[in-house]
Motif scaffolding. Sequence first.
Motif, mmCIF file in Angstrom:
data_model
loop_
_atom_site.group_PDB
_atom_site.id
_atom_site.type_symbol
_atom_site.label_atom_id
_atom_site.label_comp_id
_atom_site.label_asym_id
_atom_site.label_seq_id
_atom_site.Cartn_x
_atom_site.Cartn_y
_atom_site.Cartn_z
ATOM 1 N N GLY A 93 0.813 -1.204 0.000
ATOM 2 C CA GLY A 93 0.000 0.000 0.000
ATOM 3 C C GLY A 93 0.849 1.257 0.000
ATOM 4 O O GLY A 93 2.003 1.260 -0.424
ATOM 5 N N GLN A 94 0.283 2.328 0.506
ATOM 6 C CA GLN A 94 0.947 3.638 0.505
ATOM 7 C C GLN A 94 1.441 3.972 1.909
ATOM 8 O O GLN A 94 0.697 3.854 2.875
ATOM 9 N N ILE A 95 2.698 4.397 2.010
ATOM 10 C CA ILE A 95 3.275 4.753 3.308
ATOM 11 C C ILE A 95 3.723 6.204 3.279
ATOM 12 O O ILE A 95 4.335 6.665 2.318
ATOM 13 N N VAL A 96 3.399 6.940 4.315
ATOM 14 C CA VAL A 96 3.776 8.344 4.455
ATOM 15 C C VAL A 96 4.950 8.430 5.422
ATOM 16 O O VAL A 96 4.903 7.868 6.528
ATOM 17 N N LEU A 97 6.009 9.143 5.019
ATOM 18 C CA LEU A 97 7.178 9.314 5.888
ATOM 19 C C LEU A 97 7.949 10.550 5.472
ATOM 20 O O LEU A 97 7.769 11.073 4.365
ATOM 21 N N SER A 98 8.839 10.995 6.340
ATOM 22 C CA SER A 98 9.668 12.157 6.063
ATOM 23 C C SER A 98 10.906 11.759 5.265
ATOM 24 O O SER A 98 11.540 10.735 5.558
ATOM 25 N N ALA A 99 11.257 12.603 4.301
ATOM 26 C CA ALA A 99 12.477 12.378 3.530
ATOM 27 C C ALA A 99 13.719 12.693 4.351
ATOM 28 O O ALA A 99 14.832 12.353 3.939
ATOM 29 N N VAL A 136 1.450 15.313 8.978
ATOM 30 C CA VAL A 136 1.050 13.964 8.567
ATOM 31 C C VAL A 136 -0.333 13.997 7.928
ATOM 32 O O VAL A 136 -0.570 13.403 6.860
ATOM 33 N N GLN A 137 -1.256 14.711 8.567
ATOM 34 C CA GLN A 137 -2.638 14.763 8.071
ATOM 35 C C GLN A 137 -2.695 15.338 6.657
ATOM 36 O O GLN A 137 -3.490 14.888 5.823
ATOM 37 N N GLU A 138 -1.836 16.319 6.368
ATOM 38 C CA GLU A 138 -1.810 16.926 5.036
ATOM 39 C C GLU A 138 -1.465 15.921 3.944
ATOM 40 O O GLU A 138 -1.860 16.095 2.790
ATOM 41 N N GLY A 164 -0.863 12.433 19.047
ATOM 42 C CA GLY A 164 -1.486 13.251 18.017
ATOM 43 C C GLY A 164 -1.453 12.592 16.649
ATOM 44 O O GLY A 164 -2.439 12.644 15.898
ATOM 45 N N ILE A 165 -0.341 11.960 16.328
ATOM 46 C CA ILE A 165 -0.230 11.275 15.033
ATOM 47 C C ILE A 165 -1.212 10.109 14.970
ATOM 48 O O ILE A 165 -1.881 9.893 13.955
ATOM 49 N N ARG A 166 -1.323 9.372 16.055
ATOM 50 C CA ARG A 166 -2.284 8.258 16.083
ATOM 51 C C ARG A 166 -3.704 8.765 15.865
ATOM 52 O O ARG A 166 -4.495 8.159 15.132
ATOM 53 N N GLN A 167 -4.035 9.886 16.446
ATOM 54 C CA GLN A 167 -5.397 10.426 16.293
ATOM 55 C C GLN A 167 -5.699 10.786 14.850
ATOM 56 O O GLN A 167 -6.806 10.514 14.353
ATOM 57 N N VAL A 168 -4.745 11.384 14.144
ATOM 58 C CA VAL A 168 -5.039 11.842 12.788
ATOM 59 C C VAL A 168 -4.980 10.716 11.755
ATOM 60 O O VAL A 168 -5.633 10.807 10.712
#
Length: 375
Positions: A93-99, A136-138, A164-168
């Motif tokens: 799937g798709q994973i969001v992370l910082s470069a 993250v939400q963005e 906060g990250i878990r909530q979003v």
Amino acid sequence: MTTIDEFAAGFADEPGYFDFAKYGPISTPVAEEQRGLVDLQARSRHGSEIALDEQAGRVRRAVSALVGFPADQVVFQPNTSEGLLHTMFGLTGQIVLSAREYPSLPLAVTRASSALRVLDPVWMDPTYGAVTPALVQEHLTSSTTAVAVSAVDYRTGYLADLEGIRQVIGDRLLIVDAIQGLGVADLPWSLADVVMAGGQKWLRAGWGTGFLALSERAATELTPVFTGVAGSELALGGRYDQPVPVRAGAAAFQVANPDPIAQARLATAAEAVTAVGVPAIAAAVAERASRLIDLADEAAVPVMSSRDEAERAGIVVLQPEPAQLTTLTAAFINHGVTATVRDTTVRLSTHVSNDDESFDMLRAALTSFGSAVTY
């Protein structure tokens, strides 16, 4: 329970060492545990292997007590990178992370993405390495299945808001590289689905130690791509001349039988942290980090890391004028202060074993720097 002073007395690092985010010198109990088991392994008396075999269960229980995951969902790993590779190659799937994460995380994602073509990275570019819930939400989409983040940013010391990250992100998988926070930051690790860390930094267990902890959902959804004998049913007994399935849960994410002495080192370190309590360690480290900031302010050296205690753990980052970086580095070397110099910054990281002598050495180095700089 162990007091914070008793815990601090268990370390023997030399004064002036402020580089725990790079490597934490092992504790005296860890060193003694290693010596005892090395001697046992060298002699190999009848039945001595029992003590070595017992370390697998011991380390799972010790890590479980530290991170709040069931012991049967914890598996020993030789380092953080192996845990990350197991996770990313098992994810779809798709994973969001910082470069801007420490390279182990982006490399694991890009390798898995290019090799299997079932993982699609979405890159964030956070300001000063701060991965916030809003950022993250963005970047979330309907295709996002997982979000990966470091508990503490290795460059800036920024402490992630896991709640906060878990909530979003809702019911998406939350993957946390805990190496710069575990044992020094009081974080709700059980909110994550995957937590991995090496023991050579803040846990002070030495290299070759680490773990991977999975939630029930992660253990079900991740595919154990790299599974060897230790991660198969052969580890539980059976014939070697027949195909066998992988083991259930986190145990499947193993390649070979681990080093029992490394397991013992990690277990000893984790047990010591649990005995004193992470909140007590975090408070002691926060006080020392504030002292680092105060000394930098006295010397007029800019602090680029957060001053807010809620946004930092044990890392304080200085950013002198580029032309002054060499002078500051030389002052540290001349006064026996150990820190990490990277690009235009100096990263100081403090732990409970930093005593007044260490801070006196740092003050002397900063005073020397100030006298050598012309404004």
